[in-house]
Design a protein around this motif. Structure first.
Motif, short mmCIF file in Angstrom:
data_model
loop_
_atom_site.label_atom_id
_atom_site.label_comp_id
_atom_site.label_asym_id
_atom_site.label_seq_id
_atom_site.Cartn_x
_atom_site.Cartn_y
_atom_site.Cartn_z
N GLY A 149 -5.48 14.28 -23.98
CA GLY A 149 -5.96 15.42 -24.15
C GLY A 149 -5.01 16.60 -24.46
N VAL A 150 -4.78 17.37 -25.33
CA VAL A 150 -3.85 18.32 -25.67
C VAL A 150 -4.39 19.69 -26.27
N ARG A 151 -3.88 20.81 -25.90
CA ARG A 151 -4.45 22.12 -26.24
C ARG A 151 -4.09 22.38 -27.54
N ALA A 152 -4.99 22.68 -28.47
CA ALA A 152 -4.72 22.93 -29.64
C ALA A 152 -3.77 24.01 -30.11
N GLY A 153 -2.79 23.81 -31.18
CA GLY A 153 -1.97 24.72 -31.57
C GLY A 153 -0.55 25.01 -30.67
N PHE A 154 -0.67 24.18 -29.64
CA PHE A 154 0.68 24.19 -28.90
C PHE A 154 1.59 23.30 -29.23
N ARG A 155 3.09 23.60 -28.93
CA ARG A 155 4.04 22.78 -29.23
C ARG A 155 3.88 21.60 -28.40
N LEU A 156 4.17 20.27 -29.13
CA LEU A 156 3.99 19.12 -28.40
C LEU A 156 5.50 18.62 -28.18
N PRO A 157 5.81 18.10 -26.94
CA PRO A 157 6.75 17.12 -26.88
C PRO A 157 6.98 16.04 -28.19
N ASP A 158 8.48 15.97 -28.53
CA ASP A 158 8.65 14.86 -29.65
C ASP A 158 7.97 13.64 -29.59
N GLU A 159 8.24 12.93 -28.14
CA GLU A 159 7.86 11.52 -28.18
C GLU A 159 6.24 11.40 -28.18
N ILE A 160 5.47 12.77 -27.76
CA ILE A 160 4.15 12.59 -27.95
C ILE A 160 3.69 12.59 -29.48
N VAL A 161 4.38 13.32 -30.29
CA VAL A 161 3.81 13.57 -31.70
C VAL A 161 4.31 12.27 -32.40
N ALA A 162 5.64 11.62 -31.96
CA ALA A 162 5.76 10.40 -32.58
C ALA A 162 5.04 9.24 -32.25
N GLY A 163 4.58 9.18 -31.14
CA GLY A 163 3.57 8.25 -30.45
C GLY A 163 2.24 8.35 -31.11
N ALA A 164 1.88 9.56 -31.47
CA ALA A 164 0.35 9.45 -32.02
C ALA A 164 0.71 9.11 -33.68
N ALA A 165 2.02 9.73 -34.06
CA ALA A 165 2.12 9.34 -35.47
C ALA A 165 2.01 7.81 -35.85
N SER A 166 2.56 7.10 -34.69
CA SER A 166 2.65 5.76 -34.94
C SER A 166 1.41 4.81 -34.57
N GLY A 167 0.52 5.71 -34.03
CA GLY A 167 -0.62 5.02 -33.40
C GLY A 167 -0.62 4.20 -32.10
N ARG A 168 0.40 4.71 -31.51
CA ARG A 168 0.37 4.15 -30.10
C ARG A 168 -0.61 4.65 -29.25
N TRP A 169 -0.96 6.00 -29.40
CA TRP A 169 -1.98 6.57 -28.72
C TRP A 169 -2.69 7.65 -29.52
N SER A 170 -3.58 8.32 -29.03
CA SER A 170 -4.30 9.25 -30.11
C SER A 170 -4.40 10.38 -29.13
N LEU A 171 -4.52 11.59 -29.88
CA LEU A 171 -4.53 13.17 -29.26
C LEU A 171 -6.04 13.50 -29.67
N ALA A 172 -6.36 14.08 -28.69
CA ALA A 172 -7.78 14.93 -28.71
C ALA A 172 -7.45 16.46 -28.29
N GLU A 173 -7.71 17.24 -29.48
CA GLU A 173 -7.43 18.81 -29.41
C GLU A 173 -8.36 19.41 -28.81
N VAL A 174 -8.23 20.46 -27.72
CA VAL A 174 -9.61 21.40 -27.55
C VAL A 174 -8.80 22.69 -27.42
N PRO A 175 -9.49 23.86 -27.25
CA PRO A 175 -9.16 25.04 -27.08
C PRO A 175 -8.45 25.42 -26.05
N THR A 176 -8.90 24.96 -24.83
CA THR A 176 -8.42 25.45 -23.42
C THR A 176 -7.97 24.26 -22.55
N ASP A 177 -7.26 24.74 -21.55
CA ASP A 177 -7.03 23.55 -20.65
C ASP A 177 -8.02 23.37 -19.60
#
Length: 268
Positions: A149-177
């Motif tokens: 789970g990540v907060r929509a619109g926030f800067r994410l660490p590069d490794e989180i972005v890369a892992g999601a792009a490669s399909g290693r894990w998926s991200l679920a965006e929500v508006p609040t923590d």
């Protein structure tokens, strides 16, 4: 005769005026002048920026109010969703001239004035259910095939972005923590990525047991007060830099931070 006398009087008056003119400080250039008031925007982000019964409050609000008071300008605050805030700052002729707390990127530096003194240091960490955190600890590699789970619109660490792009894990965006942690407690996500201190504060407020922060954090970076580039943006950034420096030196930053986050989270 009268004309000669008048010219003589004028010369004498000018002689008396010249020393005063020479000693007077030059008027500041228009580009260096500070505005009398400032409106700064942020998204709701407890405990840094909160809205209670229509009142804006929080750690960053208190810091900026104190800094503005020392500078001698009036400051007001507006709550603006993060994605809209980013859009308005980047848009030519946008309606937002001041925002916080933003990380420094090459793209943002093209249209925003950053100071040199950070408003807050930030660290992002994973939070997981305690039963899944031992033994001995959770690593990012353990998130393979899981939902973070990540907060929509926030800067994410590069490794989180890369892992999601490669399909290693998926991200679920929500508006609040808060929504993220509620989903984690309900087993609707496997982990939450959040600002370390925001996450701990939110968990205390929600009274959600059994969720722990994974150490060490994934990334650390500074966040800043920013201004849309204009004739007085550089002067504003420099003025707040001086105020922030004095507030760190005289203990004001430490006192305010401790009041919200406890003595173990003092701003360096």
């Amino acid at each position: 005769m009268l004309a000669d006398r008048l010219r003589s009087i004028a010369r004498i008056a000018l002689c008396f005026a010249l020393p005063a003119l020479a000693s007077a400080a030059p008027a500041p250039a228009a580009s260096d002048a500070l505005p009398a008031s400032l409106v700064c925007h942020d998204d709701l982000f407890a405990p840094y920026f909160m809205q209670n019964d229509g009142r804006i409050e929080g750690l960053n609000v208190d810091v900026l109010r104190e800094a503005a008071s020392r500078i001698g300008i009036a400051i007001a605050f507006r709550a603006t969703p993060w994605r809209r805030l980013e859009s308005e700052l980047a848009k030519p002729g946008g309606t937002v001239d001041c925002a916080f707390a933003m990380s420094r990127t090459a793209r943002r530096e093209q249209y925003l004035e950053f100071g040199k003194v950070a408003l807050q240091p930030t660290e992002y960490a994973l939070f997981v259910r305690q039963a899944e955190a031992t033994p001995p600890t959770v690593r990012l590699e353990d998130m393979a095939g899981k939902v973070i789970g990540v907060r929509a619109g926030f800067r994410l660490p590069d490794e989180i972005v890369a892992g999601a792009a490669s399909g290693r894990w998926s991200l679920a965006e929500v508006p609040t923590d808060a929504v993220n942690f509620q989903k984690l407690a309900l087993h609707r996500v496997d982990a939450v990525l959040a600002d370390s201190y925001v996450g701990l504060y939110t968990l205390r407020q929600l009274k959600l047991p059994g969720i722990v922060r994974v150490a060490p954090p994934l990334t650390r970076f500074d966040t800043y007060l920013v201004f849309r580039k204009s004739g007085h943006s550089a002067a504003l950034a420099a003025a707040f830099d001086r105020a922030f420096t004095r507030m760190r030196q005289d203990g004001t930053f430490a006192r305010l931070t401790s009041s919200y986050l406890g003595p173990d989270a003092l701003t360096p």
